[in-house]
Design a protein around this motif. Structure first.
Motif: not given
Ligand code: BMA
Length: 323
Positions: A25-31, A265-274, A279-280, A296-306
């Protein structure tokens, strides 16, 4: 449908959680596409020999829109660079100031998409596609303000059924899940209350608002519904996910509902982002025979995680740790 295996990774050594995160994770990057500021809260389905999806990509002007994508393995995604252009479906073309948080489901002969549609404020947009190339937009399901419109994967007692969460025009400090029915995907009614936010002292993580996530999955015990719950902290909202089991014939009846969250939310990409601490979940692939689910969930309104789990364990946990 197809015989493609859903993405999967075994529970890590020493982990006893009901849901666990994909190690890459994350499987899809913000860019992920050239114009994107963030790619999150997105939906995927089995399609032909692989998978297809509808992705929420906010651009660098931070305008929210939905984009089609394809994948062979459900993990590596090729997202179109241009947003989905809708053609008129069961009505003339209606306004859409923005589109976000899509869900996708195959019902009968086509893939139905619901999303949060900007029409004098957020409400539930509905569209469909047969091929993820041509998309058709239908009537909005409801008046504003509403979010988290989630269709059931088949008609219930002869009618389409949709969960939703009436809201306000902003960041909504309240919110319960309702169900509505339709004979034709155009006219919606028989609105019934399904599930409310909890009393803080009973289950704090879902005490501000709740909203349905992926398309509900039919299991022996009823409809397994993964949902998000929100608590208001000194730092704002915190979004976690839990599960409920709804009655098969009358989904407005909640049979079980988790007191504990399943993933928070417990790992960086879920706790830090826009938006921190989100976790959504918006989609899940499942394999009933192999007793596997990939959420599949959105993490920190920034990336996609699994995240992964065994369906039977989620059901058992929901029953044994029910409110
Ligand atoms: C909700 C929606 C979601 C978002 C969440 C957390 O109101 O806007 O798209 O993930 O807030 O910011």
């Amino acid at each position: 449908m197809n015989n493609k295996k859903i993405p999967w990774e075994n529970r890590p050594e020493g982990c006893s959680d009901i849901l666990w995160r994909y190690s890459k994770n994350p499987i899809i990057d913000r860019y992920a596409i050239p114009t994107s500021n963030s790619v999150f809260n997105s939906a995927v389905v089995p399609y032909k020999d692989g998978f297809a999806g509808v992705f929420r990509c906010d651009n660098k002007a931070v305008q929210m829109n939905i984009f089609a994508g394809k994948s062979d393995n459900g993990i590596d995604w090729k997202i179109e660079y241009d947003p989905i252009e809708m053609k008129p479906g069961n009505t003339h073309m209606i306004d859409s100031d923005y589109k976000y948080d899509p869900r996708v489901v195959f019902i009968e002969d086509r893939y139905w998409i619901t999303w949060c549609n900007g029409y004098n404020g957020p409400t539930i947009g509905i569209g469909y596609t047969y091929d993820f190339k041509d998309f058709y937009q239908c009537e909005n399901a409801f008046l504003p303000f509403n979010r988290n419109g989630v269709l059931f994967p088949k008609k219930i007692n002869g009618r389409y059924a949709m969960l939703s969460r009436p809201s306000d025009n902003g960041h909504t400090p309240f919110g319960d899940i309702f169900i509505s029915y339709s004979p034709d995907m155009k006219y919606w009614g028989e609105h019934r209350s399904v599930m409310k936010a909890t009393a803080f002292e009973e289950s704090g993580w879902q005490s501000t608002k709740i909203g349905a996530g992926p398309i509900p999955i039919l299991v022996d015990e009823g409809w397994l519904m993964i949902y998000h719950g929100v608590i208001t902290s000194c730092n704002g909202f915190r979004y976690a996910m839990g599960a409920a089991i709804l009655d098969k014939e009358q989904p407005e009846i909640v049979k079980y509902r988790t007191r504990d969250y399943l993933l928070g939310p417990a790992v960086d990409y879920e706790m830090i982002g826009d938006v921190q601490n989100v976790v959504f979940p918006c989609a899940a692939l499942h394999d009933t025979e192999e007793d596997k689910i990939a959420i599949y969930y959105g993490a920190a309104d920034t990336v996609v995680a699994l995240s992964f789990g065994h369906i039977s364990e989620i059901v058992k946990f929901t029953i044994e740790n029910s409110l």
